[in-house]
Design a protein around this motif. Structure first.
Motif, mmCIF file in Angstrom:
data_model
loop_
_atom_site.group_PDB
_atom_site.id
_atom_site.type_symbol
_atom_site.label_atom_id
_atom_site.label_comp_id
_atom_site.label_asym_id
_atom_site.label_seq_id
_atom_site.Cartn_x
_atom_site.Cartn_y
_atom_site.Cartn_z
ATOM 1 N N ILE A 85 -10.929 48.609 -13.542
ATOM 2 C CA ILE A 85 -9.920 48.118 -14.494
ATOM 3 C C ILE A 85 -8.748 47.514 -13.737
ATOM 4 O O ILE A 85 -8.264 46.424 -14.069
ATOM 5 C CB ILE A 85 -9.459 49.258 -15.430
ATOM 6 N N GLU A 86 -8.281 48.223 -12.692
ATOM 7 C CA GLU A 86 -7.168 47.700 -11.876
ATOM 8 C C GLU A 86 -7.544 46.364 -11.244
ATOM 9 O O GLU A 86 -6.731 45.431 -11.214
ATOM 10 C CB GLU A 86 -6.806 48.700 -10.776
ATOM 11 N N LEU A 87 -8.779 46.273 -10.749
ATOM 12 C CA LEU A 87 -9.239 45.028 -10.128
ATOM 13 C C LEU A 87 -9.271 43.898 -11.157
ATOM 14 O O LEU A 87 -8.851 42.770 -10.869
ATOM 15 C CB LEU A 87 -10.621 45.228 -9.510
ATOM 16 N N GLY A 88 -9.744 44.195 -12.354
ATOM 17 C CA GLY A 88 -9.757 43.184 -13.422
ATOM 18 C C GLY A 88 -8.353 42.713 -13.768
ATOM 19 O O GLY A 88 -8.118 41.508 -13.950
ATOM 20 N N GLU A 89 -7.414 43.667 -13.849
ATOM 21 C CA GLU A 89 -6.027 43.304 -14.141
ATOM 22 C C GLU A 89 -5.437 42.456 -13.019
ATOM 23 O O GLU A 89 -4.728 41.477 -13.264
ATOM 24 C CB GLU A 89 -5.183 44.566 -14.361
ATOM 25 N N THR A 90 -5.734 42.818 -11.768
ATOM 26 C CA THR A 90 -5.228 42.059 -10.621
ATOM 27 C C THR A 90 -5.803 40.649 -10.618
ATOM 28 O O THR A 90 -5.086 39.677 -10.346
ATOM 29 C CB THR A 90 -5.588 42.782 -9.302
ATOM 30 N N ARG A 91 -7.082 40.516 -10.955
ATOM 31 C CA ARG A 91 -7.700 39.187 -11.025
ATOM 32 C C ARG A 91 -7.043 38.344 -12.113
ATOM 33 O O ARG A 91 -6.830 37.141 -11.928
ATOM 34 C CB ARG A 91 -9.199 39.303 -11.277
ATOM 35 N N SER A 92 -6.756 38.980 -13.254
ATOM 36 C CA SER A 92 -6.083 38.248 -14.342
ATOM 37 C C SER A 92 -4.700 37.777 -13.895
ATOM 38 O O SER A 92 -4.318 36.625 -14.143
ATOM 39 C CB SER A 92 -5.946 39.136 -15.579
ATOM 40 N N GLU A 93 -3.952 38.667 -13.247
ATOM 41 C CA GLU A 93 -2.621 38.300 -12.754
ATOM 42 C C GLU A 93 -2.723 37.174 -11.725
ATOM 43 O O GLU A 93 -1.906 36.244 -11.717
ATOM 44 C CB GLU A 93 -1.926 39.515 -12.138
ATOM 45 N N LEU A 94 -3.729 37.249 -10.855
ATOM 46 C CA LEU A 94 -3.933 36.211 -9.844
ATOM 47 C C LEU A 94 -4.259 34.869 -10.501
ATOM 48 O O LEU A 94 -3.749 33.823 -10.083
ATOM 49 C CB LEU A 94 -5.054 36.630 -8.887
ATOM 50 N N ALA A 95 -5.083 34.885 -11.533
ATOM 51 C CA ALA A 95 -5.428 33.651 -12.246
ATOM 52 C C ALA A 95 -4.185 33.041 -12.886
ATOM 53 O O ALA A 95 -3.978 31.825 -12.838
ATOM 54 C CB ALA A 95 -6.488 33.931 -13.305
ATOM 55 N N VAL A 96 -3.312 33.888 -13.475
ATOM 56 C CA VAL A 96 -2.064 33.395 -14.081
ATOM 57 C C VAL A 96 -1.164 32.808 -13.003
ATOM 58 O O VAL A 96 -0.574 31.725 -13.169
ATOM 59 C CB VAL A 96 -1.346 34.535 -14.850
ATOM 60 N N THR A 97 -1.059 33.499 -11.861
ATOM 61 C CA THR A 97 -0.216 33.015 -10.760
ATOM 62 C C THR A 97 -0.746 31.681 -10.229
ATOM 63 O O THR A 97 0.038 30.757 -9.971
ATOM 64 C CB THR A 97 -0.175 34.060 -9.627
ATOM 65 N N ARG A 98 -2.064 31.570 -10.090
ATOM 66 C CA ARG A 98 -2.643 30.303 -9.622
ATOM 67 C C ARG A 98 -2.372 29.173 -10.612
ATOM 68 O O ARG A 98 -2.080 28.045 -10.222
ATOM 69 C CB ARG A 98 -4.154 30.459 -9.403
ATOM 70 N N ALA A 99 -2.500 29.491 -11.905
ATOM 71 C CA ALA A 99 -2.222 28.473 -12.925
ATOM 72 C C ALA A 99 -0.764 28.045 -12.853
ATOM 73 O O ALA A 99 -0.444 26.849 -12.949
ATOM 74 C CB ALA A 99 -2.566 29.009 -14.308
ATOM 75 N N ASP A 100 0.168 29.002 -12.671
ATOM 76 C CA ASP A 100 1.597 28.686 -12.536
ATOM 77 C C ASP A 100 1.832 27.814 -11.297
ATOM 78 O O ASP A 100 2.603 26.846 -11.340
ATOM 79 C CB ASP A 100 2.435 29.964 -12.442
ATOM 80 N N CYS A 101 1.182 28.163 -10.192
ATOM 81 C CA CYS A 101 1.323 27.375 -8.960
ATOM 82 C C CYS A 101 0.803 25.955 -9.163
ATOM 83 O O CYS A 101 1.418 24.978 -8.702
ATOM 84 C CB CYS A 101 0.582 28.039 -7.807
ATOM 85 N N ALA A 102 -0.324 25.829 -9.858
ATOM 86 C CA ALA A 102 -0.896 24.505 -10.105
ATOM 87 C C ALA A 102 0.042 23.669 -10.969
ATOM 88 O O ALA A 102 0.256 22.476 -10.706
ATOM 89 C CB ALA A 102 -2.266 24.636 -10.763
ATOM 90 N N ARG A 103 0.633 24.304 -12.004
ATOM 91 C CA ARG A 103 1.600 23.579 -12.856
ATOM 92 C C ARG A 103 2.817 23.165 -12.059
ATOM 93 O O ARG A 103 3.318 22.046 -12.175
ATOM 94 C CB ARG A 103 2.012 24.455 -14.046
ATOM 95 N N LEU A 104 3.309 24.073 -11.232
ATOM 96 C CA LEU A 104 4.485 23.778 -10.404
ATOM 97 C C LEU A 104 4.176 22.650 -9.422
ATOM 98 O O LEU A 104 4.992 21.726 -9.248
ATOM 99 C CB LEU A 104 4.929 25.040 -9.658
ATOM 100 N N GLN A 105 3.014 22.704 -8.786
ATOM 101 C CA GLN A 105 2.623 21.638 -7.856
ATOM 102 C C GLN A 105 2.497 20.306 -8.587
ATOM 103 O O GLN A 105 2.932 19.266 -8.082
ATOM 104 C CB GLN A 105 1.296 21.993 -7.175
#
Length: 197
Positions: free
Chosen positions: A158-178
């Protein structure tokens, strides 16, 4: 062995409840009396059906089950004990006839933890009961450990799934910022040091 250890062992033995199943009233009373004198709590049943009713109504630490009984045999009762999820691991020692090696093999094949032939020595019976109870205790402890590990693995998943979700959101934010930086960079007029005339 210290007195405290002996008291602890004695106390544990008093709490162990054994269901003795035999169609012979005489055998039941003899076995029940001897096991009671050894410190076990003993419940008696005269048939396989009565035994199953008692087992479903309360917990036993071990069943001492006669193999040959009218109506429902010991093997039939054992089969029902082993197929019920609540009693699948209930320790069962089968009582067989002295020269019935086929019966002993059938009992073990059907899931009996051990067998003892009549007439038996009560010292040997007690040793077999204790060995069976100790083994059942180790198996129960192993199952608790496995369940605990399974729970920890599930929590980590469950923790790994949550971390992956957070990572996906962070990557999406980085892509938008870039993308935003790239868009702004395209609108900036480069200064090359020349003046406009």
């Amino acid at each position: 062995m210290s007195p405290d250890t002996q008291t602890g062992d004695s106390r544990r033995r008093h709490t162990r409840t054994i269901l003795v199943v035999d169609d012979s009233r005489t055998s039941l009373h003899v076995i029940g009396g001897r096991l009671g004198a050894m410190g076990y709590m003993v419940v008696l049943a005269q048939s396989g059906r009565e035994a199953l009713d008692l087992i479903s109504g309360r917990g036993f630490d071990l069943v001492l089950l006669d193999m040959v009984m009218p109506g429902m045999s010991g093997l039939e009762a054992l089969a029902e004990i082993r197929t019920a999820p609540d009693t699948a691991d209930l320790p069962v020692i089968m009582i067989t006839a002295l020269n019935d090696t086929d019966g002993a093999v059938a009992a073990l094949a059907a899931g009996a933890d051990d067998h003892i032939a009549k007439p038996f020595d009560f010292g040997v019976l007690q040793a077999r009961i204790e060995r069976t109870l100790e083994r059942a205790g180790r198996i129960a402890e192993l199952k608790r450990t496995v369940a605990s590990l399974d729970a920890r693995i599930a929590a980590r998943a469950i923790e790994l799934g949550e971390t992956r979700s957070e990572l996906a959101v962070t990557r999406a934010d980085c892509a938008r910022l870039q993308g935003s930086i790239d868009a702004r960079a395209g609108r900036v007029v480069p200064l090359n040091g020349t003046s406009v005339a």
